[in-house]
Scaffold this active site. Structure first.
Site, PDB file in Angstrom:
ATOM      1  N   ASP A  87      40.662 104.514 -22.385  1.00  0.00           N
ATOM      2  CA  ASP A  87      40.216 105.459 -21.370  1.00  0.00           C
ATOM      3  C   ASP A  87      38.977 106.211 -21.834  1.00  0.00           C
ATOM      4  O   ASP A  87      38.903 106.669 -22.983  1.00  0.00           O
ATOM      5  CB  ASP A  87      41.353 106.447 -21.085  1.00  0.00           C
ATOM      6  CG  ASP A  87      41.051 107.385 -19.937  1.00  0.00           C
ATOM      7  OD1 ASP A  87      40.358 106.955 -19.004  1.00  0.00           O
ATOM      8  OD2 ASP A  87      41.513 108.531 -19.969  1.00  0.00           O
ATOM      9  N   GLU A  88      38.002 106.346 -20.961  1.00  0.00           N
ATOM     10  CA  GLU A  88      36.869 107.264 -21.114  1.00  0.00           C
ATOM     11  C   GLU A  88      36.116 107.105 -22.433  1.00  0.00           C
ATOM     12  O   GLU A  88      35.831 108.077 -23.127  1.00  0.00           O
ATOM     13  CB  GLU A  88      37.348 108.715 -20.943  1.00  0.00           C
ATOM     14  CG  GLU A  88      37.864 108.977 -19.539  1.00  0.00           C
ATOM     15  CD  GLU A  88      38.439 110.370 -19.362  1.00  0.00           C
ATOM     16  OE1 GLU A  88      38.323 110.910 -18.253  1.00  0.00           O
ATOM     17  OE2 GLU A  88      39.023 110.907 -20.326  1.00  0.00           O
TER      18      GLU A  88
END
EC number: 3.2.1.52
Length: 613
Positions: A376-377
């Protein structure tokens, strides 16, 4: 208006002298009101000698009056037949017969039976006032797989058939459960529990006398995510979440254990990770804690799936290793979405040895059938701020553009997956891996780095994101967690700025209920495993956990188990059942958020603005 025939069938077990005289003041223990079924709606009535024989308690009335599925939650997907007749249950004479071949000492079955009896006892507000006597309740469980319960997998058949019959001569009510395995049988017990009520007029425990229910979930993956890094959650609060999940047949607890903020996980070969990374020495999940939670979940039909989010969302605990980039860099807005920043450095060979040690403990402790590797991210700016990473990429002949940083990420994912596979090489098949939607899952990169036969993609963007179908058409299975309906931390003040937090407003249970996965996936619904609601815990801890999950998670549970459609597919048809279900959650120690004044619960259909439209 026609009275429900149930009222005639119930025996009058309290003497009229125990009721308050009409017009007289009632004592604290006197019951003033009962209910009668009129035209499919339970109407509140004052009790008197004239109407006592017809009046029934609210849970009994709702069970038969309002709906063909009674007060069951989630609603069954197969045929349901409930005869409007109740029998008193002798609380001291309930017998559970396990499937043949199950060891009498089997802990999972023993704990399942004990929990079920606890749920039954929780219905009784005061044992001293409970009327004694009644029918014996015999619960007979038959499963095709009579061996010791194994772990839940994506191939597990969770269906069941529940049949209840009464032998008045023998004074016995028998509940026959038929299922393929422990998990289906456990779900049947949950449904049976909902067919047992406390009648506060006659002060007795009652069960549906005759019923037949065939049931199976629509979606395989029905989950909740809890982040225990931003704020720590005690084992007790996690278990309470598992209790609520079991009551509504949710089957996956997605445990986001670590993040850049803290590393509360004990790793046997790397004790410094939690020593440096936990908020305090007491806020660490030990191996004993994890085994306890995993076993607790299994008894409740729940897989506990760990997530080790990487290569981003890494920081605390990794100090002194020289294996990270941009840890706690300032100004943080340049390197990540919230402080503290931190990402693993994919160019450090020794870092993968640390990963393997973390994975090793997770594999041994959780025995996961699916493993979440985060993804994620990831911030290109973070990696680009590291001279070590830039020099390594240059030596490979790569450029310092987005495409080559995705190449670096692909290198990391390949090497990390090798370490996981080293540990699980004896498994019958490779473990499916879950990753969040990200830059790497975009159309221009996903085919190069992620094999659709191996990877499941968890969607966190909006339910209308065009990327979803681009992923689906490539054959990837997905888990839906669209933030516009399933991020339960939304709605509150900003914590790194003023105003409200980024995904406001607060999401009501109605929107959760209406979050139709078929609409999201379109023609690719067969690739949808299910969904998860998420709590990211920047502004939530164990003291506010219950009312953030419940009863909204119950709305998700019915969407995933039953997938209601057509005239029966909207939240309005579910509201009356939801109000009673919320009371059931509270009855079992879960601090579910109040939905309406209690007056609305007792006066069916009087509150919705268009109830009679």
């Amino acid at each position: 208006m026609k009275l429900l025939p149930l009222a005639v069938a119930l025996s009058v077990s309290l003497a009229f002298g125990c009721l308050p005289t009409p017009g007289a003041a009632a004592g604290a223990d006197d019951l003033v009101y009962g209910y009668e079924c009129h035209s499919g709606v339970c109407r509140k009535v004052e009790l008197s000698e004239d109407n006592f024989a017809k009046a029934i308690s609210l849970p009994v009335c709702r069970l038969f009056c309002s709906s063909s599925i009674g007060t069951l939650w989630p609603k069954p997907t197969g045929a349901v037949q409930l005869e409007p007749l109740m029998r008193q249950v002798d609380i001291t004479n309930i017998k559970i017969q396990r499937p043949g071949g199950v060891n009498k000492r089997d802990k999972v079955w023993r704990d399942t039976e004990r929990r079920w009896m606890d749920l039954v006892h929780a219905k009784i507000p005061n044992l001293k006032l409970l009327r004694s006597g009644g029918y014996q309740l015999a619960v007979v469980i038959n499963t095709a797989d009579s061996a010791k319960p194994t772990r839940l997998t994506l191939d597990t058949d969770e269906s069941y058939v529940l049949q209840i019959g009464t032998n008045s001569t023998a004074g016995q009510v028998t509940a026959n459960i038929t299922a393929d395995n422990f998990y289906g049988a456990r779900h049947a017990l949950e449904t049976l529990n909902q067919l047992i009520v406390y009648d506060d007029i006659r002060r007795e425990l009652q069960v549906t006398a005759n019923a037949s229910i065939s049931d199976a979930p629509v979606y395989k993956w029905r989950g909740l995510l809890l982040d225990t890094s931003r704020n720590y959650f005690s084992v007790k609060s996690i278990k309470r979440t598992l209790d609520g999940m079991a009551m509504v047949k949710l089957n996956t607890f997605h445990w986001h254990i670590t993040d850049s903020h803290s590393f509360p996980l004990e790793v046997s070969k790397r004790p410094e990770l939690s020593k440096l990374g936990a908020y305090t020495p007491s806020k660490v999940y030990t191996h004993k804690d994890i085994q306890d939670i995993v076993n607790y979940g299994r008894v409740r039909g729940i897989r506990v799936m760990p997530e080790f989010d990487s290569p981003a969302h890494v920081g605390e605990g990794w100090q002194h290793k020289n294996m990270t980039a941009c840890f706690n860099a300032q100004p943080w807005q340049k390197f990540c979405v919230e402080p503290p920043c931190g990402q693993l450095d994919p160019t450090v060979t020794e870092m993968y040895d640390v990963l393997q040690d973390i994975f090793s403990d997770m594999f041994e402790l959780f025995d996961p059938d699916v493993f979440h590797m985060g993804g994620d991210e990831v911030s290109v700016g973070c990696w680009n701020s590291s001279e070590t990473i830039r020099n390594w990429m240059t030596k490979q002949g790569w450029n310092l553009n987005e495409a080559d940083f995705m190449r670096l990420w692909g290198h990391y994912q390949t090497e990390a997956l090798k370490r996981w596979d080293n540990l699980t090489s004896t498994a019958a098949a490779p473990t499916p891996i879950v990753l969040w939607t990200s830059t790497l899952t975009q159309e221009q990169y996903i085919d190069d780095y992620l094999n659709p036969q191996r990877y499941i993609i968890q969607i966190w963007t909006t339910g209308t994101d065009k990327v979803i179908k681009k992923i689906l058409k490539r054959g990837y299975r997905i888990i839906v967690s669209n933030y516009d309906a399933l991020y339960f931390d939304c709605g509150g003040p900003g914590w790194v700025t003023d105003g409200n937090n980024w995904c406001s407003p607060y999401i009501g249970w109605q929107k959760v209920y209406e979050n139709n996965l078929t609409h999201i996936a379109g023609d690719y619904q067969h690739h949808v495993l299910g969904a998860e609601a998420a709590i990211w815990s920047e502004q939530i801890d164990e003291y506010t956990l219950d009312n953030r999950f419940w009863p909204r998670a119950s709305a998700l549970a019915e969407r995933l188990w039953s997938d209601p459609v057509g005239a029966d597919g909207g939240w309005k048809q579910a509201e009356a059942r939801m109000l009673l279900h919320r009371e059931r959650l509270v009855e079992n120690g879960i601090g579910a958020e109040a939905m309406q004044p209690q007056w609305c619960l007792q006066n069916e259909n009087e509150c919705p603005i268009d109830a009679y439209a």
